[in-house]
Each structure stands twice: as C-alpha cells, then as structure tokens.
Design a protein around this motif. Structure first.
Motif, PDB file in Angstrom:
ATOM      1  N   ALA A 219      -0.102  -1.227  -7.877  1.00 56.93           N
ATOM      2  CA  ALA A 219      -0.263  -2.178  -6.766  1.00 56.93           C
ATOM      3  C   ALA A 219      -0.586  -3.570  -7.291  1.00 56.93           C
ATOM      4  O   ALA A 219      -0.059  -4.562  -6.798  1.00 56.93           O
TER       5      ALA A 219
ATOM      6  N   GLN B  59       0.831  -1.202   0.000  1.00 62.06           N
ATOM      7  CA  GLN B  59       0.000   0.000   0.000  1.00 62.06           C
ATOM      8  C   GLN B  59       0.866   1.253   0.000  1.00 62.06           C
ATOM      9  O   GLN B  59       0.627   2.183  -0.768  1.00 62.06           O
TER      10      GLN B  59
ATOM     11  N   GLN C 156      -5.559   1.051  -1.325  1.00 57.73           N
ATOM     12  CA  GLN C 156      -6.076   0.139  -0.310  1.00 57.73           C
ATOM     13  C   GLN C 156      -6.227  -1.252  -0.905  1.00 57.73           C
ATOM     14  O   GLN C 156      -6.775  -1.415  -2.000  1.00 57.73           O
TER      15      GLN C 156
ATOM     16  N   ASN D  15      -0.535   4.603  -1.368  1.00 55.14           N
ATOM     17  CA  ASN D  15      -1.517   4.244  -0.337  1.00 55.14           C
ATOM     18  C   ASN D  15      -2.796   3.652  -0.910  1.00 55.14           C
ATOM     19  O   ASN D  15      -3.883   3.842  -0.357  1.00 55.14           O
TER      20      ASN D  15
END
Length: 77
Positions: free
Chosen positions: A53, A21, A28, A26
């Motif tokens: 991610a 994350q 989620q 960041n």
C-alpha cells in the motif's frame, strides 16, 4: 504526504483510498484530521499489505506531482 494531494484522495467518496485499500489486502489508510498540520499518513495491516500500500500510495503521489497545467491565451482575431 504533502497536504496539497489530499483532495485527490478525498474526492468522489474516498474512491482512491478505497481502491488502494482493496488492492492491498484491505490495509487501512488513515490521513490526518482536517485541522491537523501533520503530513503523516498511517497504514495498518499485515507487513506485506502495508509495504504494498505504501509503494502504491507513493506511486500515485508521484503521478500527481508530475502533472502540470499549462494556460494558453488564444488571440480572438
């Protein structure tokens, strides 16, 4: 994501999830609940962060898939 890899993400206080994350804006990352039979991992965030991610998550899983364990029996002579 195959559930056999979940333990790697949940160990050490979710350190791997937190790292993924943090390194991806960041974004989620949500794994299915323990009693859920789904293999669907959800990633929320900006498009760029989600794509980054996802790529990193798949790379980590590929690394786990390539690991092997070899058991060798040594004679006591």
């Amino acid at each position: 994501v195959d559930q056999k890899y979940y333990k790697h993400f949940f160990s050490k206080g979710f350190a791997l999830i937190k790292e993924l994350q943090s390194s991806n804006g960041n974004a989620q990352i949500f794994f299915p609940k323990q009693n859920d039979n789904s293999n669907l991992v959800k990633i929320k965030g900006s498009k760029d962060c989600v794509e980054s991610a996802k790529a990193e998550l798949l790379e980590v899983i590929q690394n786990f898939a390539e690991q092997v364990t070899i058991v060798v029996e040594i004679d006591n002579k």
